[in-house]
Scaffold this motif. Sequence first.
Motif, PDB file in Angstrom:
ATOM      1  N   THR A  44       0.846  -1.192   0.000  1.00 56.32           N
ATOM      2  CA  THR A  44       0.000   0.000   0.000  1.00 56.32           C
ATOM      3  C   THR A  44       0.885   1.247   0.000  1.00 56.32           C
ATOM      4  N   TYR A  72       1.639   4.909   1.080  1.00 50.74           N
ATOM      5  CA  TYR A  72       1.301   5.844   2.154  1.00 50.74           C
ATOM      6  C   TYR A  72       1.937   7.191   1.826  1.00 50.74           C
ATOM      7  N   ARG A  89      -3.783   6.911   1.992  1.00 48.74           N
ATOM      8  CA  ARG A  89      -3.450   5.555   1.559  1.00 48.74           C
ATOM      9  C   ARG A  89      -3.977   5.340   0.143  1.00 48.74           C
ATOM     10  N   THR A 103      -6.404  10.168   6.757  1.00 51.11           N
ATOM     11  CA  THR A 103      -6.528  10.395   8.192  1.00 51.11           C
ATOM     12  C   THR A 103      -5.709  11.606   8.582  1.00 51.11           C
ATOM     13  N   LYS A 141       8.487  -1.893  12.400  1.00 50.72           N
ATOM     14  CA  LYS A 141       7.579  -0.825  12.789  1.00 50.72           C
ATOM     15  C   LYS A 141       7.793   0.364  11.849  1.00 50.72           C
ATOM     16  N   ALA A 150       0.356   3.569  13.828  1.00 52.28           N
ATOM     17  CA  ALA A 150      -0.404   2.348  14.099  1.00 52.28           C
ATOM     18  C   ALA A 150      -1.846   2.612  13.705  1.00 52.28           C
ATOM     19  N   ASP A 151      -2.410   1.722  12.892  1.00 51.85           N
ATOM     20  CA  ASP A 151      -3.805   1.869  12.435  1.00 51.85           C
ATOM     21  C   ASP A 151      -4.039   3.232  11.802  1.00 51.85           C
ATOM     22  N   TRP A 152      -3.077   3.674  10.988  1.00 55.87           N
ATOM     23  CA  TRP A 152      -3.193   4.890  10.193  1.00 55.87           C
ATOM     24  C   TRP A 152      -3.256   6.161  11.048  1.00 55.87           C
ATOM     25  N   GLN A 153      -2.797   6.071  12.295  1.00 54.21           N
ATOM     26  CA  GLN A 153      -2.751   7.212  13.194  1.00 54.21           C
ATOM     27  C   GLN A 153      -1.394   7.237  13.880  1.00 54.21           C
ATOM     28  N   ARG A 173       0.489   6.500  16.904  1.00 55.93           N
ATOM     29  CA  ARG A 173       0.319   5.801  18.179  1.00 55.93           C
ATOM     30  C   ARG A 173       0.834   6.687  19.301  1.00 55.93           C
TER      31      ARG A 173
END
Length: 481
Positions: A192, A194, A207, A218, A239, A262-265, A267
Motif C-alpha cells: 500500500t 502511504y 493511503r 486520516t 515498525k 499504528a492503524d493509520w494514526q 500511536r
Amino acid sequence: MKNVCSLILLLCMQANLATAQVTGRLEFSNKDDYEDEVVLSMEEQGLLIQSFAKDSENGKRFFKTEYYSTDMKRLFVDSVLIDKDLYYYRSIYEQHMNYTVLRARDGGFSIVAFDPSTRRTAITDGEYTRKGSIRTLNIFDGLLVFSSTRKKLDRIGIIDLKTGESRFADMHFEGVKDRKVFIMENTVIGGTIYALVDVDGEVYLVRVDRNGNQLGATCLTKDTDRKLLSASISEAGGKYFVTGTYTHKGDMAEGIYFSELADWQFRFVKFYNFLDLKNFTEYMSDKRKAKVERRKEKAEKKGKEYSLKYLMASHDIMTDGRNYFYLGEAYYPVYVTYMMGNIMQTRFDGYEYTHAVLAKFDPEGKILWDNCFPMDTKTRPMYVKRFVSAGFKGDNVNLVYADGKYFVSKLFANSDGSVLQDRNQERLETDNEAESVRKAKQTNTQHWYGENFLVYGTQIVKNKENGSRRKVFSVTKYTIK
C-alpha cells in the motif's frame, strides 16, 4: 616514571582516534569518453558506477553501467543507447536491484534497471509532462511510485516498469484549494502507498493502492498545536515511524519529533525543542551559549518556551534492532549584496552548514541521549545537501562526512552517545603513498556496507616524486577501524 606516564597518555589518545584507512580506489580520467559519473552503493552486493558518453549521434548517446565487487574489481560493463537530453535524476536500490531514473526536460524519462545476480541491464522508457515534477521515488513489485506537482495539483504517480504506463492519484480535499495541498513524503508499506500530505497546515496520512485508487485519508495533527515542517516515513524493526522537524509558527524548525504509526494514526508523537537536547549548542562559542541559556531561563520564569529556529536536513530513521536514531544537519541560506552599476542587488550564495545532531530514542519515543558536532564545511552547496553518512560499527554509530579534500569521522557509543573515536580534518588520500590530493571538489560520502564508506568526487592528484599532476574522478573506499 614521567616518561612512562606520557607514553601511556599518548597511547590512550591514539586509541580514541578513528583510523580511516584507504582499502580500495577507482579512478576515471577526465580525458575519457564518459563524464558525469554517478556512484551507487548496492551494499554487500557491490558498487555501480554509471556515466554518460560525451559525444552523441543522431540524438542518442551511450549510458554506461559498470559493476564492481566489494574489493573494487570490475565484474561487468554494459552500455545502452539513450536520448542525449536525458540526465541523471535519482537511483533506488530495492530488493537487490538498482533502478536509475533518467529525466528529460520535455517530460520524457528512462529507467535503467540492473540485476547483479544476472548481470543484465533493462531499460523502460516513458513520458511525463514537462511541467510535472518527480520526487520521493519508491520501487515495489515492478512499479515506480513517486509524488509530483503539476499545474498546482499534487498527485501520486505510479509507473509500470515493464510497459511504461502511468496512472495517478490526485490529492483533492474538500474545502481546500489544490494549491494548498503538498505531498511531503510517500513510501510503500505492505503493498500500500502511504503519503504524508500537508493540507493547508494539517498533515494527513493518505493511503493509495497500486492502481491509484485512494483507500482513505486520516488527519494526524488534529490534536497538536505544532506544525510539522518536514516528515519522513521510515520502516525499522518491523515498525513504521514518522520523524522530522516542527515549529509553532513560521517556516523554520524549533525542534524534532519522533512518532510511531499504528492503524493509520500516530500511536504516539513526542516533540523535543532543540534546546531540550543536552548537546545541541556545543558547536557555539562559550559567549553565545551563555546568551542562549540566559534567554531560556528568562522565558521559563515567565512560563514560556524559548526556542532557536533552524533549517534542518533530516535523514531517515536508523535502528540497531532495539532503539532508533535520528540524524539531522543544521544549515542556513547565505545571501551576498553587491552593486550592479548604481543598483544594489542581492543573490543567493548557497547554504552554510553549522553542525549535525544525533539523537537516540527508545521504542516509545523517549530520548535516551543526544550529541552534536560542528560542521566546518568549506563549500556552500546550492541545494540542500546531506553531507553526513552513517553506519553501525558493532553496536556503535559511525558518522563520516567529506568536504573538499578533507575527511571527518566520529564514532559514538551506543550506550551514552559519548565520542569513542574522533578524527577531524583528515586529508583525503589515494592508495599510493607517493601521491597526495592537491585539490578536490564536489566531494561526497556514502555508507557502503559494514564499516566501509565511499568518498568520491573530482580530484587533482600530485605525484610527490616527479611532480606530475592528473585530474580524475575518484571513488575511494575507506574502512573505519
